[in-house]
Scaffold this motif. Structure first.
Motif, PDB file in Angstrom:
ATOM      1  N   PRO A  13      16.128   0.236  -2.259  1.00  0.00           N
ATOM      2  CA  PRO A  13      15.810   1.714  -2.346  1.00  0.00           C
ATOM      3  C   PRO A  13      14.377   2.056  -2.956  1.00  0.00           C
ATOM      4  N   ILE A  14      14.774   1.894  -4.034  1.00  0.00           N
ATOM      5  CA  ILE A  14      13.708   1.763  -5.132  1.00  0.00           C
ATOM      6  C   ILE A  14      12.486   1.216  -4.930  1.00  0.00           C
ATOM      7  N   TYR A  15      13.220  -0.525  -4.462  1.00  0.00           N
ATOM      8  CA  TYR A  15      11.835  -1.477  -4.252  1.00  0.00           C
ATOM      9  C   TYR A  15      11.657  -1.313  -2.809  1.00  0.00           C
ATOM     10  N   LEU A  16      11.941  -0.816  -2.283  1.00  0.00           N
ATOM     11  CA  LEU A  16      10.908  -0.243  -0.325  1.00  0.00           C
ATOM     12  C   LEU A  16      10.049   0.698  -0.870  1.00  0.00           C
ATOM     13  N   GLY A  17      11.004   1.942  -1.464  1.00  0.00           N
ATOM     14  CA  GLY A  17       9.434   2.941  -2.148  1.00  0.00           C
ATOM     15  C   GLY A  17       8.644   2.697  -3.079  1.00  0.00           C
ATOM     16  N   VAL A  18       8.623   1.700  -4.071  1.00  0.00           N
ATOM     17  CA  VAL A  18       7.100   1.166  -4.305  1.00  0.00           C
ATOM     18  C   VAL A  18       6.144   0.029  -3.248  1.00  0.00           C
ATOM     19  N   ILE A  19       6.984  -0.633  -2.380  1.00  0.00           N
ATOM     20  CA  ILE A  19       6.117  -0.897  -1.862  1.00  0.00           C
ATOM     21  C   ILE A  19       5.569  -0.486  -0.461  1.00  0.00           C
ATOM     22  N   LEU A  20       6.233   0.622  -0.323  1.00  0.00           N
ATOM     23  CA  LEU A  20       5.461   1.549   0.381  1.00  0.00           C
ATOM     24  C   LEU A  20       4.388   2.094  -0.223  1.00  0.00           C
ATOM     25  N   ALA A  24       0.018   1.719   0.036  1.00  0.00           N
ATOM     26  CA  ALA A  24      -0.901   3.127   0.440  1.00  0.00           C
ATOM     27  C   ALA A  24      -1.814   3.099  -0.429  1.00  0.00           C
ATOM     28  N   THR A  25      -1.680   1.868  -1.394  1.00  0.00           N
ATOM     29  CA  THR A  25      -3.223   2.179  -2.080  1.00  0.00           C
ATOM     30  C   THR A  25      -3.791   0.453  -1.886  1.00  0.00           C
ATOM     31  N   MET A  26      -3.401  -0.595  -0.704  1.00  0.00           N
ATOM     32  CA  MET A  26      -3.832  -1.452  -0.595  1.00  0.00           C
ATOM     33  C   MET A  26      -4.881  -1.938   0.062  1.00  0.00           C
ATOM     34  N   PRO A  27      -5.441  -0.938   0.875  1.00  0.00           N
ATOM     35  CA  PRO A  27      -6.616  -0.829   1.073  1.00  0.00           C
ATOM     36  C   PRO A  27      -7.908  -0.660   0.090  1.00  0.00           C
ATOM     37  N   VAL A  28      -8.041  -0.288  -0.967  1.00  0.00           N
ATOM     38  CA  VAL A  28      -8.373   0.194  -1.590  1.00  0.00           C
ATOM     39  C   VAL A  28      -8.580  -1.349  -2.492  1.00  0.00           C
ATOM     40  N   TRP A  29      -7.840  -2.547  -3.030  1.00  0.00           N
ATOM     41  CA  TRP A  29      -7.368  -2.837  -4.003  1.00  0.00           C
ATOM     42  C   TRP A  29      -8.027  -4.492  -3.339  1.00  0.00           C
ATOM     43  N   LEU A  30      -8.371  -4.723  -2.066  1.00  0.00           N
ATOM     44  CA  LEU A  30      -8.914  -5.266  -0.629  1.00  0.00           C
ATOM     45  C   LEU A  30     -10.468  -4.827  -0.943  1.00  0.00           C
ATOM     46  N   LEU A  31     -10.690  -3.643  -0.887  1.00  0.00           N
ATOM     47  CA  LEU A  31     -11.915  -3.305  -0.981  1.00  0.00           C
ATOM     48  C   LEU A  31     -12.605  -3.953  -2.236  1.00  0.00           C
ATOM     49  N   ILE A  32     -11.884  -4.034  -3.457  1.00  0.00           N
ATOM     50  CA  ILE A  32     -12.019  -3.911  -5.007  1.00  0.00           C
ATOM     51  C   ILE A  32     -12.154  -5.718  -4.722  1.00  0.00           C
ATOM     52  N   LEU A  53      -0.573 -10.832  -0.916  1.00  0.00           N
ATOM     53  CA  LEU A  53       0.443 -10.020  -0.935  1.00  0.00           C
ATOM     54  C   LEU A  53       0.515  -8.179  -0.749  1.00  0.00           C
ATOM     55  N   ALA A  54      -0.464  -8.203   0.257  1.00  0.00           N
ATOM     56  CA  ALA A  54      -0.777  -7.198   1.270  1.00  0.00           C
ATOM     57  C   ALA A  54       0.711  -7.647   2.121  1.00  0.00           C
ATOM     58  N   VAL A  55       0.389  -9.213   2.718  1.00  0.00           N
ATOM     59  CA  VAL A  55       1.187  -9.534   4.026  1.00  0.00           C
ATOM     60  C   VAL A  55       3.153 -10.025   3.568  1.00  0.00           C
ATOM     61  N   TYR A  56       2.415 -10.044   2.505  1.00  0.00           N
ATOM     62  CA  TYR A  56       4.379 -10.106   1.682  1.00  0.00           C
ATOM     63  C   TYR A  56       4.878  -8.966   1.921  1.00  0.00           C
ATOM     64  N   LEU A  57       4.222  -7.965   0.884  1.00  0.00           N
ATOM     65  CA  LEU A  57       4.870  -6.961   0.712  1.00  0.00           C
ATOM     66  C   LEU A  57       5.347  -6.502   2.075  1.00  0.00           C
ATOM     67  N   LEU A  58       3.978  -6.453   2.803  1.00  0.00           N
ATOM     68  CA  LEU A  58       4.213  -5.643   4.321  1.00  0.00           C
ATOM     69  C   LEU A  58       5.455  -6.535   5.175  1.00  0.00           C
ATOM     70  N   LEU A  59       5.802  -7.469   5.265  1.00  0.00           N
ATOM     71  CA  LEU A  59       6.769  -8.016   5.492  1.00  0.00           C
ATOM     72  C   LEU A  59       8.265  -7.661   4.971  1.00  0.00           C
ATOM     73  N   GLU A  60       8.167  -7.506   3.823  1.00  0.00           N
ATOM     74  CA  GLU A  60       8.899  -7.083   3.187  1.00  0.00           C
ATOM     75  C   GLU A  60       9.780  -5.445   3.723  1.00  0.00           C
ATOM     76  N   ALA A  61       8.831  -4.857   3.670  1.00  0.00           N
ATOM     77  CA  ALA A  61       9.047  -3.632   3.896  1.00  0.00           C
ATOM     78  C   ALA A  61       9.697  -3.079   5.460  1.00  0.00           C
ATOM     79  N   VAL A  62       8.969  -4.136   6.629  1.00  0.00           N
ATOM     80  CA  VAL A  62       9.276  -3.955   8.035  1.00  0.00           C
ATOM     81  C   VAL A  62      10.862  -4.912   7.707  1.00  0.00           C
ATOM     82  N   ALA A  63      11.429  -6.008   6.759  1.00  0.00           N
ATOM     83  CA  ALA A  63      12.647  -6.602   7.069  1.00  0.00           C
ATOM     84  C   ALA A  63      12.984  -5.584   6.829  1.00  0.00           C
ATOM     85  N   LEU A  64      13.053  -4.976   5.932  1.00  0.00           N
ATOM     86  CA  LEU A  64      13.594  -3.937   4.909  1.00  0.00           C
ATOM     87  C   LEU A  64      14.285  -2.873   6.113  1.00  0.00           C
TER      88      LEU A  64
END
Length: 330
Positions: A13-20, A24-32, A53-64
């Motif tokens: 659950p901690i990992y899922l919370g960190v991923i989410l 949430a901030t990934m669009p900012v990092w992609l723009l940078i 990294l964004a794709v992997y984290l999204l897949l991880e969140a959906v999978a969990l």
């Protein structure tokens, strides 16, 4: 490793919370990353890595989330080991890897070509033992992707226990017939149990070297054989330049436990230069084709006897080394 209950109840659950939070901030990092791209090498390295990294984290969140839903739907774990849910977990694994591979092709320029044996043609309806070299980032993911998505096989995998720090790998693969071993290979009897009872679409996947190839590990493996007094095996290992000395324990245990299974040997090249994170960064985008060479051996052609099988393993490893020498990067 922490106990399983702690990994499930606290760490996941901690990992899922960190991923989410990161997503949430990934669009900012992609723009940078896109903004700094014109000032770099022109290869968009930062943008490519951030996207993957964004794709992997999204897949991880959906999978969990899906895995939690399957646990609830199975009666809070009651029917997780049933054939229907086992098949669902294999399908979920295949889709996870298919999306990851598709994005790696697009963002990193990675492609895979399988040469040689097609297990669905060479051995339809027969269980297989797959013994593969281990070198370069992500080679195990690519092998499992090929087996699940291209050949419709259900792999039983021998993995390092440290991979369970990734909650998706931990939850998904512990629900399927896989085996996590500690560093050093663990007890071969664990491999034997995993190889027992393979059905017509099962494959057992083992990396006999026990770890990713590096020149330092190669020298260490040779010295280990010398320290054990196995000088003839050490000399054979020293003549192989691109692979680690294979550890016979798990391979022999699998052969003993599944005498009806065919054997597939797998060599691959294309990731050989990528030994460190710095190597990976320097070569982005990779723009490479990873060639996997597969050889099939019928169960009737597997030699009998301990010493004969150890020699046979080293003979095949020498053949894999020679193939890499001929087809690998200069």
């Amino acid at each position: 490793m922490p106990p399983r209950w702690l990994r499930r109840v606290v760490l996941a659950p901690i990992y899922l919370g960190v991923i989410l939070a990161v997503l949430a901030t990934m669009p900012v990092w992609l723009l940078i990353a896109a903004a700094v791209a014109p000032f770099g090498s022109g290869r968009l390295r930062a943008l490519r890595v951030t996207w993957m990294l964004a794709v992997y984290l999204l897949l991880e969140a959906v999978a969990l989330i899906v895995l939690f839903g399957l646990w609830v739907g199975s009666g809070f774990g009651w029917k997780l080991r049933g054939p229907r849910l086992q098949r669902i977990h294999y399908v979920l694994t295949g889709r996870f890897l298919r999306v990851l591979y598709g994005q790696a092709r697009w963002a990193l320029g990675v492609k895979v070509a399988v040469v040689g044996t097609d297990p669905d043609v060479a051995a339809p309806g027969r269980p297989e033992l797959v013994f593969c070299r281990h070198a370069g980032p992500g080679d195990s993911f690519l092998l499992i992707h090929a087996l699940v998505n291209w050949f419709d096989r259900e792999p039983r995998i021998v993995l390092k226990d440290t991979l369970q720090w990734d909650p998706v790998i931990d939850v998904m693969l512990n629900r399927l017939p896989n085996q996590f071993l500690t560093a050093g290979g663990g007890d071969p009897s664990h491999v034997a149990r995993l190889a027992t009872g393979l059905d017509d679409n099962d494959v057992l996947v083992l990396f006999p070297e026990g770890g990713n190839f590096t020149p330092t590990r190669r020298e260490r493996a040779i010295q280990r054989l010398r320290d054990l007094g196995l000088h003839a095996m050490a000399e054979r290992a020293a003549r192989m330049r691109h692979v680690l000395a294979p550890r016979p324990g798990g391979t022999l245990a699998a052969l003993d436990a599944a005498p009806e299974a065919g054997v597939i040997w797998v060599a691959h090249t294309g990731l050989d230069k990528l030994l460190t994170v710095a190597d990976l960064w320097r070569h982005l985008p990779l723009d490479l084709t990873i060639t996997m060479r597969w050889w099939s051996v019928d169960a009737a052609d597997v030699p009998a006897g301990h010493e004969q099988r150890v020699d046979w393993l080293y003979d095949w490893w020498a053949r894999i080394d020679a193939w890499i020498d001929q087809h690998g990067p200069s």
